[in-house]
Design a protein around this motif. Sequence first.
Motif, PDB file in Angstrom:
ATOM      1  N   GLY A 140      37.780  42.120  63.425  1.00 21.17           N
ATOM      2  CA  GLY A 140      36.737  42.897  63.837  1.00 21.17           C
ATOM      3  C   GLY A 140      35.601  42.218  62.341  1.00 21.17           C
ATOM      4  N   LEU A 141      34.253  42.597  63.062  1.00 22.25           N
ATOM      5  CA  LEU A 141      33.590  42.076  63.043  1.00 22.25           C
ATOM      6  C   LEU A 141      32.349  43.389  63.025  1.00 22.25           C
ATOM      7  CD1 LEU A 141      32.365  39.224  61.609  1.00 22.25           C
ATOM      8  CD2 LEU A 141      31.714  38.541  63.841  1.00 22.25           C
ATOM      9  N   HIS A 142      32.583  43.875  61.731  1.00 25.74           N
ATOM     10  CA  HIS A 142      31.815  45.497  62.013  1.00 25.74           C
ATOM     11  C   HIS A 142      29.702  45.554  61.567  1.00 25.74           C
ATOM     12  CE1 HIS A 142      30.576  49.516  59.701  1.00 25.74           C
ATOM     13  NE2 HIS A 142      30.606  49.538  61.604  1.00 25.74           N
ATOM     14  N   PHE A 143      29.246  45.584  61.874  1.00 25.37           N
ATOM     15  CA  PHE A 143      27.761  45.252  61.322  1.00 25.37           C
ATOM     16  C   PHE A 143      27.553  46.522  61.452  1.00 25.37           C
ATOM     17  CE2 PHE A 143      28.656  41.124  64.201  1.00 25.37           C
ATOM     18  CZ  PHE A 143      27.676  39.743  63.479  1.00 25.37           C
ATOM     19  N   PHE A 144      26.358  46.525  61.243  1.00 25.69           N
ATOM     20  CA  PHE A 144      25.430  47.864  60.116  1.00 25.69           C
ATOM     21  C   PHE A 144      23.908  47.761  61.435  1.00 25.69           C
ATOM     22  CE2 PHE A 144      29.118  47.758  57.687  1.00 25.69           C
ATOM     23  CZ  PHE A 144      29.468  48.896  57.832  1.00 25.69           C
ATOM     24  N   ASN A 145      23.586  48.985  61.297  1.00 26.46           N
ATOM     25  CA  ASN A 145      21.946  50.197  62.598  1.00 26.46           C
ATOM     26  C   ASN A 145      21.647  50.069  61.461  1.00 26.46           C
ATOM     27  OD1 ASN A 145      20.784  50.389  64.105  1.00 26.46           O
ATOM     28  ND2 ASN A 145      21.543  52.503  64.217  1.00 26.46           N
ATOM     29  N   PRO A 146      20.109  49.509  61.457  1.00 21.40           N
ATOM     30  CA  PRO A 146      19.406  48.248  63.011  1.00 21.40           C
ATOM     31  C   PRO A 146      19.756  46.870  62.317  1.00 21.40           C
ATOM     32  CG  PRO A 146      17.616  48.570  61.432  1.00 21.40           C
ATOM     33  CD  PRO A 146      18.860  49.451  60.438  1.00 21.40           C
ATOM     34  N   VAL A 147      20.746  46.502  62.839  1.00 20.39           N
ATOM     35  CA  VAL A 147      21.700  44.461  62.701  1.00 20.39           C
ATOM     36  C   VAL A 147      20.308  43.731  61.902  1.00 20.39           C
ATOM     37  CG1 VAL A 147      23.038  43.516  63.659  1.00 20.39           C
ATOM     38  CG2 VAL A 147      22.941  45.263  64.446  1.00 20.39           C
ATOM     39  N   PRO A 148      19.291  43.863  62.765  1.00 18.20           N
ATOM     40  CA  PRO A 148      18.384  43.099  62.334  1.00 18.20           C
ATOM     41  C   PRO A 148      17.861  43.179  60.704  1.00 18.20           C
ATOM     42  CG  PRO A 148      17.884  43.433  64.111  1.00 18.20           C
ATOM     43  CD  PRO A 148      18.889  44.226  63.940  1.00 18.20           C
ATOM     44  N   VAL A 149      17.774  44.706  60.653  1.00 16.25           N
ATOM     45  CA  VAL A 149      17.604  44.511  58.877  1.00 16.25           C
ATOM     46  C   VAL A 149      18.219  44.898  58.025  1.00 16.25           C
ATOM     47  CG1 VAL A 149      16.625  46.101  57.904  1.00 16.25           C
ATOM     48  CG2 VAL A 149      15.913  46.349  60.092  1.00 16.25           C
ATOM     49  N   GLN A 150      19.378  45.494  58.680  1.00 15.41           N
ATOM     50  CA  GLN A 150      21.066  45.188  57.853  1.00 15.41           C
ATOM     51  C   GLN A 150      21.509  44.122  57.067  1.00 15.41           C
ATOM     52  OE1 GLN A 150      20.951  48.257  55.853  1.00 15.41           O
ATOM     53  NE2 GLN A 150      21.114  49.976  56.633  1.00 15.41           N
ATOM     54  N   ARG A 151      22.023  43.358  56.544  1.00 17.45           N
ATOM     55  CA  ARG A 151      22.404  42.020  55.590  1.00 17.45           C
ATOM     56  C   ARG A 151      23.708  42.702  55.946  1.00 17.45           C
ATOM     57  NH1 ARG A 151      20.491  40.378  50.026  1.00 17.45           N
ATOM     58  NH2 ARG A 151      21.396  38.535  50.920  1.00 17.45           N
ATOM     59  N   LEU A 152      24.297  43.616  55.522  1.00 18.40           N
ATOM     60  CA  LEU A 152      26.189  43.465  55.609  1.00 18.40           C
ATOM     61  C   LEU A 152      26.580  43.390  56.946  1.00 18.40           C
ATOM     62  CD1 LEU A 152      28.647  44.103  53.746  1.00 18.40           C
ATOM     63  CD2 LEU A 152      28.306  46.249  54.234  1.00 18.40           C
ATOM     64  N   VAL A 153      28.265  43.329  56.404  1.00 21.73           N
ATOM     65  CA  VAL A 153      28.574  42.950  57.560  1.00 21.73           C
ATOM     66  C   VAL A 153      29.969  42.674  57.017  1.00 21.73           C
ATOM     67  CG1 VAL A 153      30.552  41.391  59.484  1.00 21.73           C
ATOM     68  CG2 VAL A 153      27.757  41.310  58.897  1.00 21.73           C
ATOM     69  N   GLU A 154      31.135  43.277  57.562  1.00 18.85           N
ATOM     70  CA  GLU A 154      32.654  44.277  57.317  1.00 18.85           C
ATOM     71  C   GLU A 154      32.971  43.160  58.158  1.00 18.85           C
ATOM     72  OE1 GLU A 154      33.363  48.367  55.369  1.00 18.85           O
ATOM     73  OE2 GLU A 154      32.576  48.575  57.610  1.00 18.85           O
ATOM     74  N   LEU A 155      34.682  42.234  57.374  1.00 13.44           N
ATOM     75  CA  LEU A 155      35.047  41.582  57.725  1.00 13.44           C
ATOM     76  C   LEU A 155      36.553  41.978  57.324  1.00 13.44           C
ATOM     77  CD1 LEU A 155      34.536  37.992  56.642  1.00 13.44           C
ATOM     78  CD2 LEU A 155      34.462  38.655  58.634  1.00 13.44           C
ATOM     79  N   HIS A 171      31.641  32.758  58.630  1.00 18.49           N
ATOM     80  CA  HIS A 171      31.304  31.074  58.353  1.00 18.49           C
ATOM     81  C   HIS A 171      30.510  31.948  60.141  1.00 18.49           C
ATOM     82  CE1 HIS A 171      29.289  27.420  60.622  1.00 18.49           C
ATOM     83  NE2 HIS A 171      29.683  27.365  58.887  1.00 18.49           N
ATOM     84  N   LEU A 172      30.914  32.358  61.194  1.00 19.42           N
ATOM     85  CA  LEU A 172      29.804  33.124  62.154  1.00 19.42           C
ATOM     86  C   LEU A 172      28.732  33.561  61.366  1.00 19.42           C
ATOM     87  CD1 LEU A 172      28.926  33.560  65.332  1.00 19.42           C
ATOM     88  CD2 LEU A 172      30.310  34.717  65.171  1.00 19.42           C
ATOM     89  N   ALA A 173      29.514  34.424  60.229  1.00 13.18           N
ATOM     90  CA  ALA A 173      28.499  36.450  59.996  1.00 13.18           C
ATOM     91  C   ALA A 173      27.415  35.071  58.729  1.00 13.18           C
ATOM     92  CB  ALA A 173      29.678  36.886  59.416  1.00 13.18           C
ATOM     93  N   THR A 174      27.875  34.412  58.524  1.00 14.68           N
ATOM     94  CA  THR A 174      27.080  34.491  56.858  1.00 14.68           C
ATOM     95  C   THR A 174      26.698  32.780  57.076  1.00 14.68           C
ATOM     96  OG1 THR A 174      29.437  32.602  56.412  1.00 14.68           O
ATOM     97  CG2 THR A 174      29.169  35.716  55.484  1.00 14.68           C
ATOM     98  N   ALA A 175      26.835  31.988  58.018  1.00 15.80           N
ATOM     99  CA  ALA A 175      26.166  30.507  56.984  1.00 15.80           C
ATOM    100  C   ALA A 175      24.876  30.302  58.914  1.00 15.80           C
ATOM    101  CB  ALA A 175      26.917  29.463  57.716  1.00 15.80           C
ATOM    102  N   GLN A 176      25.972  31.187  59.442  1.00 16.85           N
ATOM    103  CA  GLN A 176      25.045  31.095  61.140  1.00 16.85           C
ATOM    104  C   GLN A 176      23.807  32.650  61.276  1.00 16.85           C
ATOM    105  OE1 GLN A 176      28.558  29.366  63.626  1.00 16.85           O
ATOM    106  NE2 GLN A 176      26.952  29.392  64.932  1.00 16.85           N
ATOM    107  N   LEU A 177      25.028  33.741  61.116  1.00 16.74           N
ATOM    108  CA  LEU A 177      23.441  34.953  60.571  1.00 16.74           C
ATOM    109  C   LEU A 177      23.256  35.012  59.921  1.00 16.74           C
ATOM    110  CD1 LEU A 177      26.246  37.342  63.337  1.00 16.74           C
ATOM    111  CD2 LEU A 177      24.370  35.357  64.275  1.00 16.74           C
ATOM    112  N   GLY A 178      23.219  34.273  59.346  1.00 14.98           N
ATOM    113  CA  GLY A 178      22.520  34.590  57.652  1.00 14.98           C
ATOM    114  C   GLY A 178      23.022  36.632  56.701  1.00 14.98           C
TER     115      GLY A 178
END
Length: 292
Positions: A140-155, A171-178
Amino acid sequence: MEAISRLGVVGCGLMGSGIAEVAALRGIEVLVAEATPDAVRAGRRRLTASLDRAVERGKITGAERDAARSRLAFTHDLGDMADRQFVIEAVAENPAVKTDVIRTLDKAVADPEAILATNTSSIPIVDLAVATRRPDRVVGLHFFNPVPVQRLVELIPALTTSTETLDRARHLATAQLGKEAILASDQSGFVVNALLIPYLLAAVRMLESGVAAADDIDRGMELGCAHPMGPLRLLDLIGLDTAQAVARSMYEEFKEPLYAAPALLRRMVAAGRLGRKSGRGFYDYAAPGVTA
């Protein structure tokens, strides 16, 4: 850890387009899939408009926008995901729909080491993982709306998810997508929605019972608790149908009354008053500030 250079995103609504936009701006080649050619065209327009707005607001340069556009490709055939290293599905919050997409991707993606991720906000990850031949590669890789603005991702790892898969997703969520990542157990609602949904439903019940008007409920939480947006405005942003689907999934798992959708919410969804995306929810977006 090897970086992901070829990402797939299935679904180009608010969530899918946001994920694709962030990835393309961060230098990743993204293939976006939608169900039909018309949906592909709509998704492309949504992404283009969002990138243009980011330039107008000074968030990115014109050169960055153009580079991101060059990294975006579109398809209506999930078979085109064959060469992807990592695919994120962001389709409707419906267990049957998500299961069908994950099962199809499992067959389409050629690399058995490729990871399949779901952006579900409430469906247990293991239910999707066991529909594939690679349950250890589903997360599970749960982003929050709006994705370009919200910093959080639930793993969210399922019982079947390997440590390597979880590490690559992080690594994708943090190192690559910031993004900032938090780890959540695989139970319906995870962390954020387990706290948020009862609060939102309580606001609907308060309106339904006549305790206060919609604007007073929202201003009360905005001014009294320093929330950036009141609960009913937030429901309109999320989409009332999405909120109802999340509540249904959580109620089915826990059978707690606080997760049961109020009658008013169910009737508004039935009437097509879904919030901002339909033009009307608790507020009328044809005439901003006027309650529905």
